[in-house]
Scaffold this motif. Structure first.
Motif, PDB file in Angstrom:
ATOM      1  N   ASP A  26       0.854  -1.187   0.000  1.00 14.77           N
ATOM      2  CA  ASP A  26       0.000   0.000   0.000  1.00 14.77           C
ATOM      3  C   ASP A  26       0.893   1.240   0.000  1.00 14.77           C
ATOM      4  O   ASP A  26       1.487   1.578   1.020  1.00 14.77           O
ATOM      5  CB  ASP A  26      -0.900  -0.016   1.242  1.00 14.77           C
ATOM      6  N   PRO A  27       0.992   1.954  -1.125  1.00 16.45           N
ATOM      7  CA  PRO A  27       1.959   3.054  -1.224  1.00 16.45           C
ATOM      8  C   PRO A  27       1.441   4.412  -0.777  1.00 16.45           C
ATOM      9  O   PRO A  27       2.102   5.428  -1.028  1.00 16.45           O
ATOM     10  CB  PRO A  27       2.265   3.076  -2.724  1.00 16.45           C
ATOM     11  N   HIS A  28       0.280   4.432  -0.084  1.00 16.52           N
ATOM     12  CA  HIS A  28      -0.263   5.749   0.257  1.00 16.52           C
ATOM     13  C   HIS A  28      -1.288   5.639   1.372  1.00 16.52           C
ATOM     14  O   HIS A  28      -2.440   5.271   1.151  1.00 16.52           O
ATOM     15  CB  HIS A  28      -0.922   6.365  -0.987  1.00 16.52           C
ATOM     16  N   HIS A  29      -0.860   5.955   2.581  1.00 17.99           N
ATOM     17  CA  HIS A  29      -1.791   6.076   3.698  1.00 17.99           C
ATOM     18  C   HIS A  29      -1.249   7.119   4.657  1.00 17.99           C
ATOM     19  O   HIS A  29      -0.099   7.546   4.576  1.00 17.99           O
ATOM     20  CB  HIS A  29      -2.009   4.740   4.417  1.00 17.99           C
ATOM     21  N   ARG A 324       1.597  -4.340  -6.176  1.00 18.94           N
ATOM     22  CA  ARG A 324       2.796  -4.448  -5.334  1.00 18.94           C
ATOM     23  C   ARG A 324       4.047  -3.863  -5.986  1.00 18.94           C
ATOM     24  O   ARG A 324       4.638  -2.908  -5.486  1.00 18.94           O
ATOM     25  CB  ARG A 324       3.034  -5.917  -4.972  1.00 18.94           C
ATOM     26  N   LEU A 325       4.459  -4.431  -7.105  1.00 18.52           N
ATOM     27  CA  LEU A 325       5.813  -4.177  -7.604  1.00 18.52           C
ATOM     28  C   LEU A 325       6.033  -2.754  -8.102  1.00 18.52           C
ATOM     29  O   LEU A 325       7.124  -2.191  -7.915  1.00 18.52           O
ATOM     30  CB  LEU A 325       6.163  -5.171  -8.712  1.00 18.52           C
ATOM     31  N   THR A 326       5.041  -2.151  -8.766  1.00 14.51           N
ATOM     32  CA  THR A 326       5.247  -0.776  -9.228  1.00 14.51           C
ATOM     33  C   THR A 326       5.547   0.140  -8.056  1.00 14.51           C
ATOM     34  O   THR A 326       6.446   0.988  -8.122  1.00 14.51           O
ATOM     35  CB  THR A 326       4.016  -0.268  -9.998  1.00 14.51           C
ATOM     36  N   ALA A 327       4.820  -0.029  -6.959  1.00 17.78           N
ATOM     37  CA  ALA A 327       5.065   0.788  -5.767  1.00 17.78           C
ATOM     38  C   ALA A 327       6.454   0.529  -5.208  1.00 17.78           C
ATOM     39  O   ALA A 327       7.188   1.465  -4.859  1.00 17.78           O
ATOM     40  CB  ALA A 327       4.006   0.497  -4.707  1.00 17.78           C
ATOM     41  N   GLU A 328       6.838  -0.716  -5.123  1.00 22.42           N
ATOM     42  CA  GLU A 328       8.135  -1.043  -4.533  1.00 22.42           C
ATOM     43  C   GLU A 328       9.277  -0.542  -5.397  1.00 22.42           C
ATOM     44  O   GLU A 328      10.309  -0.073  -4.879  1.00 22.42           O
ATOM     45  CB  GLU A 328       8.224  -2.545  -4.294  1.00 22.42           C
TER      46      GLU A 328
END
Length: 353
Positions: A26-29, A324-328
């Motif tokens: 989760d790339p945004h909280h 998952r992977l694009t964020a990582e």
């Protein structure tokens, strides 16, 4: 300040989990303290993150919390990075997603030595700062002006800010942008001037559906798609798929008096999300929860159910990219099995193994 009610794992609509074994980042909280508009603690986030889906990692995004109350003005937001480092430490005490990234604020309007500010945040974050976020939203047509908010045109062309963004690129740090959809041509021009910095568009580029834009859905969508085509043509631009639980989008959920279910989300948002994925490709798209802000419309489990339903037509590799992977890859989130160590939180708590 009166707290806003949000939906929790006990009150959300979906009572099932789609593909529970699929890993998610989760790339945004956000994390809000008790006196915030939407109180949301690390424990609240971990409860959401363990409500059915396999959410393994996450990124904390700035939200005006814990600023220093004295010292130079440009360094006061470093207090939030210090606080977020503690959130990251605390997230590893028990089960649930590990907070492995921090995105502090970068103030485009502040005339300062941005390198000094960036380095101060990096030092406070102890390896967790993976980028910054700049809030540059304004509506050129003045059809939407948030109550109590000043709007500042021209931020994306301030020379000192452009140099700061180039510094981020040289340090392998991304820049998140929060703005409104009429600004997309300006955002494209901005991104073209900083080709070595990864630019991440927040919240589907914030298509406005309220104020003077209410009832103009076809016009808004056409403007949004034209602007997205400009940005998607630039290889350094990424898209975050989320934020649509906010009232600004004009969807009915915040006023329904009940949480939306995942099928309702897909029905209203699915075509817009599919357009974004087609424009950018799965390797430049990432789903984001935007919690607890989107929790005003639906629950965390429901959001990820909707995300998984929207990526169902794609291959397993493409689904993994968007969940998952694009964020990582965008934020360099410890792809090895031994993420960087995190120093103790402010209160000195030590995590158990």
């Amino acid at each position: 300040m009166q707290a806003v009610k949000r939906y929790t794992s006990e009150t959300e609509a979906d009572d099932y989990v789609v593909d529970p074994d699929v890993p998610i980042t989760d790339p945004h909280h956000h994390i809000w303290q008790d006196d915030g508009l939407i109180p949301y603690s690390v424990d609240d986030f971990l409860a959401d993150g363990t409500s059915g889906h396999r959410v393994e990692r996450s990124v904390f995004v700035e939200c005006d919390q814990g600023y220093r109350t004295d010292g130079p003005e440009d360094l006061r937001p470093v207090g939030e990075t210090e606080l977020a480092r503690g959130y990251a430490r605390d997230s590893r005490v028990g089960p649930g997603p590990d907070i492995v990234g921090i995105l502090p604020v970068l103030n485009a309007r502040l005339e300062t030595d941005h390198l000094r500010v960036i380095e101060a945040h990096e030092q406070a974050g102890a390896g967790l700062v993976r980028g910054f976020r700049a809030r540059v939203g304004y509506d050129p047509a003045r059809q939407y002006v948030p109550k109590g908010h000043e709007q500042w045109p021209g931020q994306l062309q301030i020379p000192n800010f452009l140099e700061a963004v180039r510094i981020l690129g040289r340090r392998n740090l991304a820049l998140d942008l929060i703005f409104y959809h009429p600004q997309l041509p300006e955002v494209a021009e901005f991104a073209r001037q900083v080709p070595d910095t990864t630019i991440v568009l927040n919240h589907l580029a914030f298509p406005i559906g309220i104020g003077g834009y209410a009832g103009r859905e076809a016009e808004v969508e056409a403007d949004l798609r034209r602007g997205i085509d400009l940005c998607a043509a630039l290889p350094n631009v990424r898209m975050k798929l989320g934020g649509f639980g906010m009232a600004l989008f004009g969807y009915p959920w915040p006023d329904n008096g009940r949480p939306a279910n995942s099928d309702e989300i897909v029905d209203l948002v699915g075509s817009r999300v599919a357009f974004m994925i087609d424009a950018f490709g799965p390797d430049r798209c990432m789903f984001e929860s935007n919690f607890p802000v989107d929790a005003l419309s639906f629950g965390y489990r429901t959001f990820w159910n909707a995300a998984k339903k929207m990526v169902a037509p794609y291959s397993a590799e493409e689904r993994d990219l968007m969940l998952r992977l694009t964020a990582e890859r965008t934020y360099g989130l410890g792809l090895d099995d031994d993420p960087r160590p995190i120093p103790p939180s402010r209160d000195g708590r030590t995590p158990t193994p």
